[in-house]
Design an enzyme around this catalytic site. Structure first.
Site, PDB file in Angstrom:
ATOM      1  N   TYR A  22       0.790  -1.165  -0.090  1.00 50.11           N
ATOM      2  CA  TYR A  22       0.063  -0.002  -0.093  1.00 50.11           C
ATOM      3  C   TYR A  22       0.969   1.373  -0.078  1.00 50.11           C
ATOM      4  O   TYR A  22       0.616   2.316  -0.704  1.00 50.11           O
ATOM      5  CB  TYR A  22      -0.863   0.000   1.310  1.00 50.11           C
ATOM      6  CG  TYR A  22      -1.881  -1.075   1.225  1.00 50.11           C
ATOM      7  CD1 TYR A  22      -3.227  -0.715   0.517  1.00 50.11           C
ATOM      8  CD2 TYR A  22      -1.807  -2.442   1.755  1.00 50.11           C
ATOM      9  CE1 TYR A  22      -4.220  -1.860   0.546  1.00 50.11           C
ATOM     10  CE2 TYR A  22      -2.726  -3.121   1.785  1.00 50.11           C
ATOM     11  CZ  TYR A  22      -4.039  -2.972   1.232  1.00 50.11           C
ATOM     12  OH  TYR A  22      -4.806  -3.879   1.064  1.00 50.11           O
ATOM     13  N   ASN A  45     -14.559   2.147  -3.278  1.00 48.49           N
ATOM     14  CA  ASN A  45     -14.937   1.844  -4.815  1.00 48.49           C
ATOM     15  C   ASN A  45     -15.252   0.526  -4.818  1.00 48.49           C
ATOM     16  O   ASN A  45     -16.006   0.056  -5.891  1.00 48.49           O
ATOM     17  CB  ASN A  45     -13.762   2.522  -5.450  1.00 48.49           C
ATOM     18  CG  ASN A  45     -13.924   3.796  -5.568  1.00 48.49           C
ATOM     19  OD1 ASN A  45     -14.639   4.397  -6.305  1.00 48.49           O
ATOM     20  ND2 ASN A  45     -13.161   4.801  -4.699  1.00 48.49           N
ATOM     21  N   CYS A  53      -7.126  -5.007  -7.326  1.00 50.62           N
ATOM     22  CA  CYS A  53      -6.575  -4.582  -6.026  1.00 50.62           C
ATOM     23  C   CYS A  53      -6.187  -5.718  -5.133  1.00 50.62           C
ATOM     24  O   CYS A  53      -5.731  -5.620  -3.901  1.00 50.62           O
ATOM     25  CB  CYS A  53      -7.953  -3.927  -5.240  1.00 50.62           C
ATOM     26  SG  CYS A  53      -9.249  -4.144  -6.018  1.00 50.62           S
ATOM     27  N   HIS A  54      -6.348  -6.928  -5.488  1.00 46.74           N
ATOM     28  CA  HIS A  54      -6.005  -8.181  -4.484  1.00 46.74           C
ATOM     29  C   HIS A  54      -4.651  -8.282  -4.677  1.00 46.74           C
ATOM     30  O   HIS A  54      -4.073  -9.178  -3.737  1.00 46.74           O
ATOM     31  CB  HIS A  54      -6.743  -9.400  -5.018  1.00 46.74           C
ATOM     32  CG  HIS A  54      -6.542  -9.822  -6.549  1.00 46.74           C
ATOM     33  ND1 HIS A  54      -7.190  -9.342  -7.454  1.00 46.74           N
ATOM     34  CD2 HIS A  54      -5.312 -10.614  -7.027  1.00 46.74           C
ATOM     35  CE1 HIS A  54      -6.665  -9.723  -8.669  1.00 46.74           C
ATOM     36  NE2 HIS A  54      -5.652 -10.669  -8.374  1.00 46.74           N
ATOM     37  N   GLU A  80      -2.656 -17.015  -8.753  1.00 46.90           N
ATOM     38  CA  GLU A  80      -1.529 -16.245  -9.423  1.00 46.90           C
ATOM     39  C   GLU A  80      -0.155 -16.753  -9.349  1.00 46.90           C
ATOM     40  O   GLU A  80       0.817 -16.282  -9.891  1.00 46.90           O
ATOM     41  CB  GLU A  80      -1.704 -14.436  -9.300  1.00 46.90           C
ATOM     42  CG  GLU A  80      -3.118 -13.858  -9.711  1.00 46.90           C
ATOM     43  CD  GLU A  80      -2.853 -12.642  -9.994  1.00 46.90           C
ATOM     44  OE1 GLU A  80      -1.893 -12.176  -9.956  1.00 46.90           O
ATOM     45  OE2 GLU A  80      -4.049 -12.103 -10.590  1.00 46.90           O
TER      46      GLU A  80
END
Length: 92
Positions: A22, A45, A53-54, A80
């Site tokens: 972050y 959002n 955003c993960h 991923e």
DNA sequence: GCTCTGACGATTT
DNA sequence: GAAATCGCCAGAG
């Protein structure tokens, strides 16, 4: 362009299989110590599909939170190719 | 325009 | 080394 727009741009440019803290996103967005605000913006959002955003994680290696649930976030990260142990990301 | 909130971060105990 | 505390910022009410 507002701060949140910059945040979205930074998150969107994260390559698949990679993670970014972050703080790093905040730095790219223009403020290196606005990490808190970054998470807040993503949460409000909750653009889970528009922005990956993960792939945004905490600086201590923890996964952090997720609008769709932290569990789901870990699941996605593992999908991923990232290795996660006890909610912590293993960087190899 | 002031106050509260919150997917964080670094320090201190 | 883990847990609690203080400090930080931008958005939303």
């Amino acid at each position: 362009m507002g701060f949140k727009e910059k945040v979205f741009s930074a998150v969107k440019m994260i390559p698949k299989g990679e993670t970014m803290t972050y703080g790093k996103v905040a730095e790219i967005a223009g403020n290196s110590m606005a990490a808190r605000a970054v998470g807040n913006i993503l949460n409000k959002n909750k653009n889970l599909i528009i922005v990956p955003c993960h792939r945004v994680v905490r600086s201590d290696g923890r996964v952090g939170g997720y609008a769709g649930g932290t569990k789901k976030k870990i699941k996605l990260l593992k999908s991923e190719g990232l290795e996660i142990k006890s909610g912590k990301i293993i960087l190899t």
